[in-house]
Design an enzyme around this catalytic site. Structure first.
Site: not given
Ligand code: DX5
Ligand code: ZN
Length: 223
Positions: A9, A34, A36, A38, A67, A69, A138, A143, A176, A178
């Site tokens: 990511s 990946h 993200d 937002m 992705h 969001m 998720m 976020g 996705d 942690g």
């Molecule tokens: C969270 C994102 C994830 C995030 C993952 O909203 O969708 O893709 O970047 O980051 P880590 O791997 O640090 O949890």
């Molecule tokens: Zn993501």
């Protein structure tokens, strides 16, 4: 040989060194980027949009897994596809007409993904699973990067795998939030196909080696 995919990511990358970070992923064993997106409405954070993705697409040599969001994602699907998205994932919670949105994505030629927030059960996708190329579970509240993995997601992954097998569908399961060396193997054993990892990769001393380690784990579905 079918092997699970690794999708770093870019949210966790150093944006002052974006070209260097993209080059690192290009050189690594990672499979996808990946990205993200937002909007400050669907999630309490704002990142980047199609303009930055278009620039990244010029340097990336691997597919872009975008992705979204955002609320009303159907308004921007063509624009993200034009910017270079290969997989476009929308949130179940943001789409009142999910069936239509999924097909709108497929018509652009992109793969269609659906993301589920931690509180959304996989059962809501039962009547649509064959139409979906990828389900993104998720495993943190969307976020922010760097959050703690929600352990109940492991059982959720198993349930989704069962649903996909029962339907005889080829839907990929993406995890996705942690994800890192500590839980990758259990997730793969539970049925994951794609592991997204942000901080685990970019905060590692050697990101290329960490990606290789994530890729080397055995998956229940590698053969
Ligand atoms: C969270 C994102 C994830 C995030 C993952 O909203 O969708 O893709 O970047 O980051 P880590 O791997 O640090 O949890
Ligand atoms: Zn993501």
């Amino acid at each position: 040989m079918k092997k699970h995919l690794i999708a770093p990511s870019m949210l966790a990358a150093d944006f002052t060194q974006l070209a260097v970070e993209i080059d690192m992923v290009n050189r690594s064993e990672a499979d996808w980027f990946h990205l993200d997106v937002m909007d400050g409405r669907f999630v309490p954070n704002i990142t980047f949009g199609m303009f930055v993705i278009e620039a990244m697409a010029k340097l990336a040599t691997k597919p872009l897994d975008v992705h979204l969001m955002i609320v009303e994602p159907e308004k921007y699907i063509e624009a993200f596809r034009k910017a270079g998205a290969d997989v476009i994932t929308v949130h179940y919670e943001a789409c009142p007409h999910l069936h239509r949105t999924i097909h709108q994505i497929k018509e652009t030629g992109a793969k269609a993904g659906v993301a589920l927030n931690p509180h959304t059960p996989v059962a809501v996708l039962e009547d649509l699973i064959e139409d979906i190329d990828l389900v993104c579970i998720m495993t943190v509240n969307p976020g922010f990067g760097g959050q703690k993995f929600i352990y109940q997601s492991l059982a959720k992954t198993r349930k989704l795998r069962e649903m996909i097998v029962t339907a005889n569908a080829s839907t990929l399961i993406e995890i996705d939030g942690g994800v890192g060396l500590q839980n990758a193997e259990s997730l793969l054993q539970a049925g994951a196909d794609v592991l997204v990892a942000g901080s685990a990769v970019f905060q590692a001393k050697d990101p290329v080696a960490t990606i290789a380690q994530l890729k080397a784990f055995k998956s229940a579905f590698d053969y």
